[in-house]
Design a protein around this motif. Structure first.
Motif, PDB file in Angstrom:
ATOM      1  N   GLY A 160     -62.568 -31.226  36.834  1.00 54.64           N
ATOM      2  CA  GLY A 160     -63.568 -30.349  36.255  1.00 54.64           C
ATOM      3  C   GLY A 160     -64.791 -30.227  37.146  1.00 54.64           C
ATOM      4  O   GLY A 160     -65.846 -29.795  36.692  1.00 54.64           O
TER       5      GLY A 160
ATOM      6  N   TRP B 165     -59.620 -31.657  32.581  1.00 55.92           N
ATOM      7  CA  TRP B 165     -60.960 -31.129  32.869  1.00 55.92           C
ATOM      8  C   TRP B 165     -60.914 -29.840  33.667  1.00 55.92           C
ATOM      9  O   TRP B 165     -61.882 -29.079  33.688  1.00 55.92           O
TER      10      TRP B 165
ATOM     11  N   ASN C 154     -61.862 -26.428  32.058  1.00 58.73           N
ATOM     12  CA  ASN C 154     -63.239 -25.933  31.954  1.00 58.73           C
ATOM     13  C   ASN C 154     -63.483 -24.722  32.842  1.00 58.73           C
ATOM     14  O   ASN C 154     -64.344 -23.900  32.541  1.00 58.73           O
TER      15      ASN C 154
ATOM     16  N   ARG D 125     -62.888 -21.747  30.641  1.00 58.30           N
ATOM     17  CA  ARG D 125     -63.663 -21.560  29.404  1.00 58.30           C
ATOM     18  C   ARG D 125     -64.607 -20.381  29.530  1.00 58.30           C
ATOM     19  O   ARG D 125     -65.206 -20.161  30.574  1.00 58.30           O
TER      20      ARG D 125
ATOM     21  N   ASP E  14     -68.094 -18.419  28.897  1.00 56.92           N
ATOM     22  CA  ASP E  14     -69.485 -18.878  28.936  1.00 56.92           C
ATOM     23  C   ASP E  14     -70.133 -18.924  27.560  1.00 56.92           C
ATOM     24  O   ASP E  14     -70.909 -19.817  27.270  1.00 56.92           O
TER      25      ASP E  14
ATOM     26  N   MET F 130     -68.170 -30.899  27.221  1.00 61.34           N
ATOM     27  CA  MET F 130     -67.568 -30.216  28.370  1.00 61.34           C
ATOM     28  C   MET F 130     -68.385 -28.985  28.736  1.00 61.34           C
ATOM     29  O   MET F 130     -68.946 -28.323  27.864  1.00 61.34           O
ATOM     30  N   PRO F 131     -68.450 -28.672  30.029  1.00 64.20           N
ATOM     31  CA  PRO F 131     -69.186 -27.473  30.445  1.00 64.20           C
ATOM     32  C   PRO F 131     -68.512 -26.212  29.918  1.00 64.20           C
ATOM     33  O   PRO F 131     -67.289 -26.137  29.855  1.00 64.20           O
ATOM     34  N   ARG F 132     -69.320 -25.240  29.539  1.00 63.92           N
ATOM     35  CA  ARG F 132     -68.797 -23.984  29.015  1.00 63.92           C
ATOM     36  C   ARG F 132     -68.797 -22.957  30.143  1.00 63.92           C
ATOM     37  O   ARG F 132     -69.803 -22.344  30.435  1.00 63.92           O
TER      38      ARG F 132
ATOM     39  N   LYS G 235     -70.846 -23.593  35.044  1.00 64.61           N
ATOM     40  CA  LYS G 235     -71.598 -24.729  34.485  1.00 64.61           C
ATOM     41  C   LYS G 235     -71.031 -26.084  34.909  1.00 64.61           C
ATOM     42  O   LYS G 235     -71.538 -27.118  34.521  1.00 64.61           O
ATOM     43  N   MET G 236     -69.969 -26.075  35.702  1.00 58.94           N
ATOM     44  CA  MET G 236     -69.330 -27.317  36.120  1.00 58.94           C
ATOM     45  C   MET G 236     -70.206 -28.059  37.127  1.00 58.94           C
ATOM     46  O   MET G 236     -70.910 -27.438  37.909  1.00 58.94           O
TER      47      MET G 236
ATOM     48  N   LEU H 192     -59.221 -27.285  22.289  1.00 59.67           N
ATOM     49  CA  LEU H 192     -59.545 -25.952  22.803  1.00 59.67           C
ATOM     50  C   LEU H 192     -58.595 -24.921  22.210  1.00 59.67           C
ATOM     51  O   LEU H 192     -57.402 -25.187  22.053  1.00 59.67           O
TER      52      LEU H 192
ATOM     53  N   GLU I 272     -61.296 -19.381  23.157  1.00 59.22           N
ATOM     54  CA  GLU I 272     -62.365 -19.966  23.956  1.00 59.22           C
ATOM     55  C   GLU I 272     -62.138 -19.804  25.459  1.00 59.22           C
ATOM     56  O   GLU I 272     -63.027 -20.117  26.251  1.00 59.22           O
TER      57      GLU I 272
END
Length: 159
Positions: free
Chosen positions: A14, A43, A46, A49, A51, A69-71, A75-76, A129, A133
């Motif tokens: 991730g 991970w 992510n 995913r 935002d 977890m980052p969205r 954002k990672m 998840l 998403e």
């Protein structure tokens, strides 16, 4: 007649920089006419995913995973030199200065080049998840689908 070359990548990490590497390799291989698959698990999901937060029904544990977890790909964090979020800002600044593509743009390019993006359904279940998403245009499958792709792969990577 030449045989179609195949590249498969398991994106387990991730980390922004590792996901960047996976997508740079995937886009490069696609540009060289490889059939490319990226199997996102744990991970690595992510990167797929969305935002924006969505209202989806989840249990307590799944809600905690969603918050931790980052969205979205942008954002990672970095694998090294994260510095409480300063590292990603610094690397993105350097990338912009050198006109390098961001991770979200590399993901878009991969989709344009018909790189097969697969989300691991078992991991989605474990982390709570849901398909809503994740980005549009991806596939959902288990490890058997990855193994079927990798079996004929000329290049198989684990990142």
């Amino acid at each position: 007649m030449t045989e179609q070359k195949k590249t498969t990548i398991i994106l387990f990490s991730g980390d922004y920089d590792k996901a960047m590497a996976a997508y740079i390799i995937a886009n490069g291989a696609a540009a060289y006419d490889h059939e490319v698959t990226i199997f996102h698990t744990f991970w690595g999901l992510n990167a797929l995913r969305k935002d924006e937060p969505l209202k989806v029904k989840k249990g307590w544990l799944e809600k905690m995973f969603a918050k931790m977890m980052p969205r979205g790909a942008d954002k990672m964090g970095l694998s090294q030199l994260n510095f409480v979020g300063m590292g990603p800002k610094m690397i993105k600044h350097v990338m912009k200065k050198h006109k390098a593509m961001s991770l979200p743009h590399l993901i878009e390019l991969a989709q344009e080049q018909e790189v097969k993006l697969i989300a691991c359904t078992m991991t989605m279940d474990l982390l709570g998840l849901q398909q809503e998403e994740l980005l549009a245009g991806i596939e959902y499958a288990g490890v058997a689908a990855y193994l079927a792709e990798a079996e004929d792969g000329n290049v198989n990577l684990f990142i």
